[in-house]
Each structure stands twice: as structure tokens, then as C-alpha cells.
Write an enzyme that holds these catalytic residues in place. Structure first.
Site, PDB file in Angstrom:
ATOM      1  N   LEU A 148      69.289 -64.882  69.952  1.00 13.07           N
ATOM      2  CA  LEU A 148      70.027 -64.972  71.201  1.00 13.07           C
ATOM      3  C   LEU A 148      68.997 -65.107  72.310  1.00 13.07           C
ATOM      4  O   LEU A 148      67.932 -64.498  72.254  1.00 13.07           O
ATOM      5  CB  LEU A 148      70.882 -63.719  71.434  1.00 13.07           C
ATOM      6  N   ASP A 149      69.318 -65.902  73.335  1.00 17.11           N
ATOM      7  CA  ASP A 149      68.408 -66.043  74.472  1.00 17.11           C
ATOM      8  C   ASP A 149      68.121 -64.682  75.083  1.00 17.11           C
ATOM      9  O   ASP A 149      68.922 -63.748  74.960  1.00 17.11           O
ATOM     10  CB  ASP A 149      69.013 -66.957  75.539  1.00 17.11           C
ATOM     11  N   LYS A 150      67.007 -64.579  75.775  1.00 21.44           N
ATOM     12  CA  LYS A 150      66.590 -63.314  76.386  1.00 21.44           C
ATOM     13  C   LYS A 150      67.722 -62.656  77.165  1.00 21.44           C
ATOM     14  O   LYS A 150      67.955 -61.449  77.044  1.00 21.44           O
ATOM     15  CB  LYS A 150      65.389 -63.566  77.311  1.00 21.44           C
ATOM     16  N   ARG A 263      75.278 -73.249  76.513  1.00 23.01           N
ATOM     17  CA  ARG A 263      74.890 -73.474  77.901  1.00 23.01           C
ATOM     18  C   ARG A 263      74.816 -74.966  78.216  1.00 23.01           C
ATOM     19  O   ARG A 263      75.310 -75.420  79.268  1.00 23.01           O
ATOM     20  CB  ARG A 263      73.547 -72.796  78.178  1.00 23.01           C
TER      21      ARG A 263
END
Length: 341
Positions: A148-150, A263
């Protein structure tokens, strides 16, 4: 004769090739050693001099196996990981000897990399369960099978041994098409998609001139990876009589799992995520259309409004279907509440 392994520490396995033995040495050993070690790991051990055939060291993984061969392989104890364990709090949803499932908070990078060598999920996991890691690729480390992205929150599963790592990796590579893997996200986006439910089928690849960004590509582009996202509008905020809306809460389900997929896809159809300065910076001024109390919360939301609320997978050893959900984090709950007002 001196010991070809030089008395190295580890577990010695002795295998005898039967009458039907054939093929490459690395492939035969992998097939006969069980699931504990992958072929790439066995190949590396052979090249490292950790194997003998009929008492003689062999370093060629492509050597042919013959009937009656006595094959001895040294399986070294897992090495300590290069990243060090750090006492970082974890929200553990489930843990056994094979996997650990956590709810990742915003701001936590998954894996050490340039600019983030410490303070990552991997550092936290080594501290939390390092003693129960049996070694992945010969190293005592957690097996990251998805990321998962930061600044994206939500459910993640991590493997604790080689068998679990390979089994989970297959499920994520399959994208749930023939296996029970499912992933679902909640996102707050600008506007309202034209259809209340739909599918975005748009290949993704690295953006030109910026390797950290992703962009929609043409099907024939060599740099294009298949990317499919299914979405459904759950709630609309500040909807006008003409059926437009300032923002919407949507559920996204991944048929593929590319970097930044949701996104980029939502921005591609004209509805970037709130707070996403990478793919939706131009929409930030829309917050000015909100009442003062809501505008302050929306303008101050400092990350992309994305939460991985559901993950389902097949347990790598028991075969049980494991289903986990994580509640929307407080900052996104506050964001949604502000938009509702």
C-alpha cells in the site's frame, strides 16, 4: 576426505535419485525436497557450493541427475535481515506461524528504500515477529506480497515463511481470477462519476520524465501493464438538482494490482482522489465551494483519501478462506462527515 561443506552450520538433507531420475539438478532437488525451498533458492545454494553429488562438490545447477546419485545439500540457517527491528506499534488483525495480517496506518512506508531506510513496516515486523520468521530466500525477513502507498491505509497480509510467501504470491499474481483473492478500497473522489458503477480498463506504465508517477498507456505500448478497476458510487456529497456532485464516496475493487492503480484510474476518468497532490492537484480549489467549516477540513486533508478496507485470501497451509476488514480511519471519517454537512 575433508567435509566439502567446511562444517558450515545448517540442516543437511540427503536424497537418492531413483531409477526414473532425470533433468536438471536444481529442478530435481526442488521437486524432491518439498515446498520449503523455491527453485531459485536451490539454484543459489548450488552455486554457493552447498551441495555434493556422490561426495563431490557440484556448483552447476544444470548438471543432469542420474539414477542412483547420492545428493547431499546443506540448507543454511536463515540469515539475520539487513533491516533492523524497530519498536513501531502495529494494529494486528490476525497472526499465526504462516502469516500476519495488519491494518496499516497512514504515513508508514512498507519497505526500506532510498529516503526511507528506517521506520518502515518491515522494520516493525522484524521487531514484532522476527523470532517466528523461518526465512524467505534464506533471509529471516517478512515476505511482502503486496504493498500500500505510504499514505494509503488498510489491510495487508505478510508471509512469515517461504511456503506462505510463494502461495500468497501466486494468489496476488492471479488477481483473484481463479483463486479467492479479493481486495476492496474506499475512496473519496472529486465530482461524481457519470455512471454509478463501472469498470476502468486502462493499461498503466511509468510516466514519461518521472519514474515515480504512473500514467495511462496505449495497449500496444511495451511499457504498458494491464490494469482493471471496478468502481461503485456509495454516496454523493453536495449534489445539485442536475445530478452533479462536489464529491463522492466510491468503492473500488481491483482486478489487477498496479502501482497507484486506483489513483491514476480515477484521475483518468476525471475524478481524482481528494488530497492526492500527485494526480489531482488541480482540483484542490474545489474546496472553496464548501462552507467554511467543511472547507477547512477538506483543504487540510494531507493525503490521498484511500483506504483498503477489505482483503480476502486463501490461507497458504490450511486452505481456509480468510476475510478481513478494517474500519475507515479517523481522518477519512472526519473528511466524509465534513462533506456530509
Amino acid at each position: 576426505m575433508s567435509d566439502p561443506f567446511k562444517q558450515a552450520a545448517g540442516i543437511r538433507k540427503v536424497l537418492t535419485a531413483g531409477e526414473d531420475a532425470e533433468g536438471r539438478l536444481d529442478a530435481w532437488i526442488t521437486a524432491n525436497l518439498g515446498e520449503e525451498f523455491s527453485r531459485s533458492r536451490i539454484k543459489a545454494l548450488i552455486k554457493d557450493g552447498q551441495l555434493t553429488v556422490n561426495g563431490q562438490p557440484v556448483i552447476d545447477p544444470q548438471k543432469k541427475v542420474r539414477a542412483g546419485d547420492q545428493i547431499e545439500v546443506l540448507l543454511p540457517e536463515p540469515e539475520d535481515p539487513t533491516p533492523k527491528g524497530e519498536d513501531i506499534p502495529l494494529d494486528v488483525l490476525f497472526e499465526d506461524s504462516d502469516v500476519i495480517v495488519i491494518s496499516k496506518p497512514s504515513g508508514l512506508v512498507v519497505h526500506p528504500a532510498a529516503g526511507n531506510w528506517t521506520g518502515t513496516l518491515v522494520n516493525a515486523l522484524i521487531h514484532h515477529c522476527g523470532d517466528s520468521l523461518s526465512g524467505i530466500g534464506g533471509v529471516r525477513r517478512p515476505g511482502i506480497v503486496h504493498r500500500l502507498d505510504k499514505d494509503t491505509t488498510g489491510v495487508m497480509v505478510v508471509a512469515k515463511n517461504d511456503i506462505a510467501h510463494r502461495h500468497l504470491s501466486l494468489q496476488f499474481a492471479d488477481h483473484g481470477r481463479t483463486m479467492p483473492l479479493e481486495r476492496a478500497y474506499q475512496a473519496v473522489v472529486w465530482g461524481r462519476p457519470r455512471s454509478l458503477a463501472g469498470t476502468i480498463d486502462a493499461p498503466l506504465g511509468r510516466a514519461v520524465g518521472d519514474r515515480t508517477r504512473r500514467a495511462v498507456k496505449r495497449q500496444e505500448d511495451n511499457n504498458a501493464d494491464e490494469a482493471i478497476t471496478h468502481y461503485q458510487v456509495l454516496e454523493r456529497f453536495h449534489e445539485s438538482p442536475d445530478a452533479t456532485a462536489l464529491a463522492s464516496l466510491v468503492e473500488c475493487r481491483l482486478e489487477t494490482g498496479r502501482t497507484h492503480q486506483i489513483r491514476v484510474h480515477m484521475a483518468h476518468i476525471g475524478h481524482p482522489l481528494l488530497g492526492d497532490i500527485t494526480y489531482g492537484a488541480g482540483y484542490k480549489t474545489k474546496a472553496n465551494l464548501l462552507p467554511d467549516s467543511a472547507r477547512k477540513i477538506v483543504s487540510g486533508f494531507g493525503r490521498q483519501a484511500l483506504h483498503a478496507f477489505m482483503l480476502q485470501f486463501e490461507h497458504p497451509t490450511s486452505g481456509d478462506i480468510m476475510h478481513f476488514e478494517a474500519s475507515m480511519p479517523e481522518d477519512m471519517q472526519e473528511l466524509v462527515s465534513a462533506l456530509r454537512r
